[in-house]
Design a protein around this motif. Sequence first.
Motif, PDB file in Angstrom:
ATOM      1  N   PRO A 284      36.856 -36.484 -27.539  1.00 53.85           N
ATOM      2  CA  PRO A 284      37.629 -34.607 -27.064  1.00 53.85           C
ATOM      3  C   PRO A 284      38.870 -34.697 -28.287  1.00 53.85           C
ATOM      4  O   PRO A 284      39.099 -35.367 -29.259  1.00 53.85           O
ATOM      5  CB  PRO A 284      38.264 -34.884 -26.183  1.00 53.85           C
ATOM      6  CG  PRO A 284      37.496 -35.739 -25.138  1.00 53.85           C
ATOM      7  CD  PRO A 284      37.451 -37.199 -26.439  1.00 53.85           C
ATOM      8  N   GLY A 285      38.197 -33.758 -28.577  1.00 57.95           N
ATOM      9  CA  GLY A 285      39.198 -33.135 -30.015  1.00 57.95           C
ATOM     10  C   GLY A 285      38.516 -33.484 -31.372  1.00 57.95           C
ATOM     11  O   GLY A 285      38.679 -32.658 -31.848  1.00 57.95           O
ATOM     12  N   ASP A 286      36.865 -34.156 -31.288  1.00 58.63           N
ATOM     13  CA  ASP A 286      36.548 -34.410 -32.711  1.00 58.63           C
ATOM     14  C   ASP A 286      35.609 -32.257 -33.330  1.00 58.63           C
ATOM     15  O   ASP A 286      35.748 -31.626 -32.032  1.00 58.63           O
ATOM     16  CB  ASP A 286      35.703 -34.940 -32.418  1.00 58.63           C
ATOM     17  CG  ASP A 286      35.814 -36.736 -33.056  1.00 58.63           C
ATOM     18  OD1 ASP A 286      37.288 -37.258 -32.822  1.00 58.63           O
ATOM     19  OD2 ASP A 286      35.285 -37.368 -32.444  1.00 58.63           O
ATOM     20  N   LEU A 287      35.775 -32.728 -34.441  1.00 56.81           N
ATOM     21  CA  LEU A 287      35.138 -30.902 -35.037  1.00 56.81           C
ATOM     22  C   LEU A 287      33.886 -31.278 -35.100  1.00 56.81           C
ATOM     23  O   LEU A 287      33.584 -32.392 -35.738  1.00 56.81           O
ATOM     24  CB  LEU A 287      36.239 -30.698 -36.297  1.00 56.81           C
ATOM     25  CG  LEU A 287      37.454 -30.266 -36.469  1.00 56.81           C
ATOM     26  CD1 LEU A 287      38.112 -29.844 -37.637  1.00 56.81           C
ATOM     27  CD2 LEU A 287      37.842 -29.530 -35.231  1.00 56.81           C
ATOM     28  N   VAL A 288      32.958 -30.647 -34.698  1.00 55.46           N
ATOM     29  CA  VAL A 288      31.191 -31.409 -34.520  1.00 55.46           C
ATOM     30  C   VAL A 288      30.742 -29.291 -35.941  1.00 55.46           C
ATOM     31  O   VAL A 288      31.330 -28.915 -35.390  1.00 55.46           O
ATOM     32  CB  VAL A 288      30.743 -31.108 -33.599  1.00 55.46           C
ATOM     33  CG1 VAL A 288      31.348 -32.163 -32.685  1.00 55.46           C
ATOM     34  CG2 VAL A 288      30.834 -29.963 -32.443  1.00 55.46           C
ATOM     35  N   TYR A 344      21.913 -25.946 -31.016  1.00 58.40           N
ATOM     36  CA  TYR A 344      23.112 -26.405 -31.787  1.00 58.40           C
ATOM     37  C   TYR A 344      22.817 -27.091 -31.141  1.00 58.40           C
ATOM     38  O   TYR A 344      23.432 -28.109 -32.534  1.00 58.40           O
ATOM     39  CB  TYR A 344      24.220 -25.647 -30.642  1.00 58.40           C
ATOM     40  CG  TYR A 344      25.115 -24.447 -30.963  1.00 58.40           C
ATOM     41  CD1 TYR A 344      25.436 -24.535 -32.241  1.00 58.40           C
ATOM     42  CD2 TYR A 344      24.865 -23.902 -30.649  1.00 58.40           C
ATOM     43  CE1 TYR A 344      25.698 -22.807 -32.683  1.00 58.40           C
ATOM     44  CE2 TYR A 344      24.779 -22.259 -30.085  1.00 58.40           C
ATOM     45  CZ  TYR A 344      25.413 -21.997 -31.656  1.00 58.40           C
ATOM     46  OH  TYR A 344      25.651 -20.620 -32.089  1.00 58.40           O
ATOM     47  N   ALA A 345      21.906 -28.816 -30.509  1.00 55.99           N
ATOM     48  CA  ALA A 345      21.480 -30.361 -30.365  1.00 55.99           C
ATOM     49  C   ALA A 345      20.773 -30.630 -31.898  1.00 55.99           C
ATOM     50  O   ALA A 345      20.805 -31.380 -32.281  1.00 55.99           O
ATOM     51  CB  ALA A 345      21.027 -30.222 -29.493  1.00 55.99           C
ATOM     52  N   GLN A 346      20.258 -29.426 -32.101  1.00 58.03           N
ATOM     53  CA  GLN A 346      18.943 -29.479 -33.328  1.00 58.03           C
ATOM     54  C   GLN A 346      19.689 -29.254 -34.623  1.00 58.03           C
ATOM     55  O   GLN A 346      19.414 -29.751 -35.691  1.00 58.03           O
ATOM     56  CB  GLN A 346      17.925 -29.041 -33.205  1.00 58.03           C
ATOM     57  CG  GLN A 346      16.698 -29.678 -31.804  1.00 58.03           C
ATOM     58  CD  GLN A 346      16.633 -30.145 -32.141  1.00 58.03           C
ATOM     59  OE1 GLN A 346      16.249 -31.553 -33.258  1.00 58.03           O
ATOM     60  NE2 GLN A 346      17.175 -31.539 -30.828  1.00 58.03           N
ATOM     61  N   GLY A 347      20.756 -28.409 -34.177  1.00 61.05           N
ATOM     62  CA  GLY A 347      21.789 -28.146 -35.906  1.00 61.05           C
ATOM     63  C   GLY A 347      22.946 -29.055 -36.083  1.00 61.05           C
ATOM     64  O   GLY A 347      22.934 -28.950 -37.555  1.00 61.05           O
ATOM     65  N   LEU A 348      23.007 -30.105 -35.308  1.00 61.88           N
ATOM     66  CA  LEU A 348      24.071 -30.580 -35.286  1.00 61.88           C
ATOM     67  C   LEU A 348      24.374 -31.717 -36.910  1.00 61.88           C
ATOM     68  O   LEU A 348      22.806 -32.634 -36.776  1.00 61.88           O
ATOM     69  CB  LEU A 348      24.486 -31.915 -34.161  1.00 61.88           C
ATOM     70  CG  LEU A 348      25.751 -32.702 -33.804  1.00 61.88           C
ATOM     71  CD1 LEU A 348      26.745 -31.995 -34.233  1.00 61.88           C
ATOM     72  CD2 LEU A 348      25.260 -33.949 -33.162  1.00 61.88           C
ATOM     73  N   ARG A 349      25.057 -31.470 -37.145  1.00 62.68           N
ATOM     74  CA  ARG A 349      25.160 -32.208 -38.496  1.00 62.68           C
ATOM     75  C   ARG A 349      25.877 -33.440 -39.066  1.00 62.68           C
ATOM     76  O   ARG A 349      25.859 -34.300 -40.195  1.00 62.68           O
ATOM     77  CB  ARG A 349      24.925 -31.676 -40.205  1.00 62.68           C
ATOM     78  CG  ARG A 349      23.868 -30.130 -39.887  1.00 62.68           C
ATOM     79  CD  ARG A 349      22.393 -31.720 -40.220  1.00 62.68           C
ATOM     80  NE  ARG A 349      20.966 -31.090 -39.946  1.00 62.68           N
ATOM     81  CZ  ARG A 349      20.730 -30.605 -39.041  1.00 62.68           C
ATOM     82  NH1 ARG A 349      20.456 -30.590 -38.240  1.00 62.68           N
ATOM     83  NH2 ARG A 349      18.904 -29.583 -39.578  1.00 62.68           N
ATOM     84  N   GLY A 350      26.632 -33.150 -38.218  1.00 65.42           N
ATOM     85  CA  GLY A 350      28.615 -34.009 -38.374  1.00 65.42           C
ATOM     86  C   GLY A 350      29.195 -34.118 -37.789  1.00 65.42           C
ATOM     87  O   GLY A 350      29.366 -32.980 -36.752  1.00 65.42           O
ATOM     88  N   ALA A 351      30.600 -35.045 -37.676  1.00 64.89           N
ATOM     89  CA  ALA A 351      31.646 -34.438 -36.810  1.00 64.89           C
ATOM     90  C   ALA A 351      32.786 -35.522 -37.685  1.00 64.89           C
ATOM     91  O   ALA A 351      32.371 -36.334 -38.594  1.00 64.89           O
ATOM     92  CB  ALA A 351      31.003 -35.489 -35.300  1.00 64.89           C
ATOM     93  N   ARG A 352      34.186 -34.727 -37.466  1.00 68.34           N
ATOM     94  CA  ARG A 352      35.118 -35.192 -37.979  1.00 68.34           C
ATOM     95  C   ARG A 352      36.170 -35.286 -37.285  1.00 68.34           C
ATOM     96  O   ARG A 352      36.705 -34.533 -36.117  1.00 68.34           O
ATOM     97  CB  ARG A 352      35.470 -34.542 -39.199  1.00 68.34           C
ATOM     98  CG  ARG A 352      36.489 -34.874 -40.480  1.00 68.34           C
ATOM     99  CD  ARG A 352      36.758 -34.028 -41.534  1.00 68.34           C
ATOM    100  NE  ARG A 352      35.917 -34.420 -42.298  1.00 68.34           N
ATOM    101  CZ  ARG A 352      35.657 -35.422 -43.282  1.00 68.34           C
ATOM    102  NH1 ARG A 352      36.971 -35.949 -43.658  1.00 68.34           N
ATOM    103  NH2 ARG A 352      34.676 -35.454 -43.791  1.00 68.34           N
ATOM    104  N   ARG A 353      37.118 -36.325 -37.265  1.00 68.50           N
ATOM    105  CA  ARG A 353      38.705 -36.738 -36.201  1.00 68.50           C
ATOM    106  C   ARG A 353      40.108 -36.237 -37.243  1.00 68.50           C
ATOM    107  O   ARG A 353      40.110 -36.661 -38.432  1.00 68.50           O
ATOM    108  CB  ARG A 353      38.713 -38.438 -36.091  1.00 68.50           C
ATOM    109  CG  ARG A 353      39.338 -37.910 -34.883  1.00 68.50           C
ATOM    110  CD  ARG A 353      39.518 -39.457 -34.122  1.00 68.50           C
ATOM    111  NE  ARG A 353      38.226 -39.573 -33.267  1.00 68.50           N
ATOM    112  CZ  ARG A 353      37.585 -40.842 -32.981  1.00 68.50           C
ATOM    113  NH1 ARG A 353      37.633 -41.940 -33.353  1.00 68.50           N
ATOM    114  NH2 ARG A 353      36.100 -40.268 -31.908  1.00 68.50           N
ATOM    115  N   LEU A 354      40.219 -34.778 -37.117  1.00 77.72           N
ATOM    116  CA  LEU A 354      41.928 -34.655 -38.058  1.00 77.72           C
ATOM    117  C   LEU A 354      42.599 -35.886 -37.777  1.00 77.72           C
ATOM    118  O   LEU A 354      42.815 -36.359 -37.013  1.00 77.72           O
ATOM    119  CB  LEU A 354      42.044 -33.328 -37.419  1.00 77.72           C
ATOM    120  CG  LEU A 354      41.178 -31.999 -37.601  1.00 77.72           C
ATOM    121  CD1 LEU A 354      41.453 -30.758 -37.561  1.00 77.72           C
ATOM    122  CD2 LEU A 354      40.542 -32.016 -39.247  1.00 77.72           C
TER     123      LEU A 354
END
Length: 354
Positions: A284-288, A344-354
Amino acid sequence: MKRLLPRIRKFSLTRNAALFLVTAALLAASCVLTLQFRHRTDPPPASPGAGIRARSGPLEFERIGNPARTVARDQHGTVVATFTDGARTAVLTGPSRTFAEPRTTDAEVVTKSWVRLLPKAWARGAERSDWFKTWLRSRLGSRDPDILATAFDYVAGAPARTTAAGVTYSGAARYGPGTTSDSGPARPGKQRMGSDFYDYLGTPWTFPDGVTRRPEKDRRRSVDCSGYVRLVYGYRSGFLLDSRDSPAGSGLQRTADAIAHGPLGVPVIPLTDRTPDVIQGLQPGDLVFFRTREAPGGRIGHIGIYLGLDTADHPRFISSRKNANGPTMGDKGGTSRLDGEGYYAQGLRGARRL
């Protein structure tokens, strides 16, 4: 008979010695087998230094990997906090709460995760520092609003709150002003893009580099997707904000594409040009980040905040979007899930934790 006694004693001693040697050999073999068995059943370390534990007061800190991070356990072995190397985002275990948006979805996220920002990016061994001990004492078990609670301050129906100076800093937000009329609510699908956090506030904002941005009057109480993230993480939670839309910026940049390609935080799902196969590493809190039809040239066109699994075990996020006319975890204008066949599920490309 007297001549036989020494021989009998010698034989007895020899036999006892032999028995002793055999017994010792069997014990040694048993120890070797036991050690080999334990070695085979111990899991391999996830990364260099994984599995190393250190105590600090009532908590025990353990290093694990992928990504490299430190977890804090209580006296029962329960994980009470997670700190990722290179990230300021910390996830603490606290009272259970429920996030819901019944106007737009039946889904609910019930979670004990409380997402908070550390004063500085985490590094291995930081649990021994005085600044961290002070910070943890004030945050562990606290019910003060965290990142997730703050994100819900802007969904439809959220009450407005103002500062002593009269600036409305929370309350239901829309995505952007209508293009056909400035009177009445904006119609979904008819908004201009580009409303940042200072547009929502309706006040000028001077960034650390000295650049001042001024709000547009008709964008008040509006935020686009990246403006919403900057409002929640930056203005409300204290993450450094950048005036520039540059991946080289030192603060949180202006657009989803710049944040996705920037140096801030830690990639937890590497950015690619296709939908990732595995998303279990999220917290939780990760940017998608998403590729959308509106973004040209394969750019990242949308950003959201991961909330966790909903009660149906689907990974759910919240974001500000045009078709919902503002921040939502609901399914209006696209299902807010990271799994399945949705937009959005098919458009997901990555995630980052600030």
